[in-house]
Design an enzyme around this catalytic site. Structure first.
Site, mmCIF file in Angstrom:
data_model
loop_
_atom_site.group_PDB
_atom_site.id
_atom_site.type_symbol
_atom_site.label_atom_id
_atom_site.label_comp_id
_atom_site.label_asym_id
_atom_site.label_seq_id
_atom_site.Cartn_x
_atom_site.Cartn_y
_atom_site.Cartn_z
ATOM 1 N N GLY A 18 -5.430 -9.208 4.389
ATOM 2 C CA GLY A 18 -4.259 -8.470 4.846
ATOM 3 C C GLY A 18 -4.202 -8.238 6.342
ATOM 4 N N HIS A 19 -5.186 -8.718 7.074
ATOM 5 C CA HIS A 19 -5.272 -8.465 8.526
ATOM 6 C C HIS A 19 -5.580 -9.748 9.278
ATOM 7 C CE1 HIS A 19 -6.250 -4.531 6.735
ATOM 8 N NE2 HIS A 19 -5.606 -4.054 7.768
ATOM 9 N N PHE A 20 -4.814 -10.520 9.645
ATOM 10 C CA PHE A 20 -3.377 -10.657 9.502
ATOM 11 C C PHE A 20 -3.106 -12.091 9.103
ATOM 12 C CE2 PHE A 20 -3.841 -7.043 12.284
ATOM 13 C CZ PHE A 20 -2.887 -6.161 11.819
#
Length: 103
Positions: A18-20
């Site tokens: 989720g990053h990124f």
């Protein structure tokens, strides 16, 4: 006592999802968690003995980057200054302090 330790942040760490998307980076909270855990182990102190007095993020850390944690001897107050780097590139720095010193 001053010292250093290499931190192992797996290239497949779940935080990368989720990053990124397209340019994965290690979230700052993961870097701090790894640093605090290493310092707790080094000084044989339980987690409740620490407060994050300061933190500064200087450069992103990506999958496969080798992160080195270095620290300075505890100050008279018990605070421990630390630095995270990838090679010569500083990526973060901060200070851990006893709960009563972090105010």
């Amino acid at each position: 006592m001053s010292g250093s330790r290499t931190l192992a942040i797996a290239a497949d760490h779940p935080a990368f999802a989720g990053h990124f998307p397209g340019r994965p980076i290690v979230p700052g909270v993961v870097l701090l968690d790894e640093a605090v855990q290493a310092l707790e182990a080094e000084f044989a102190l339980p987690p409740t003995c620490w407060k994050l007095a300061s933190a500064k993020f200087l450069s992103p850390v990506g999958p496969g980057d080798v992160v080195t944690l270095s620290w300075q001897a505890p100050a008279a107050s018990g605070a421990i200054a630390f630095r995270l780097a990838c090679g010569e590139r500083a990526v973060a720095s901060g200070t851990l302090a006893p709960p009563d010193a972090a105010r």
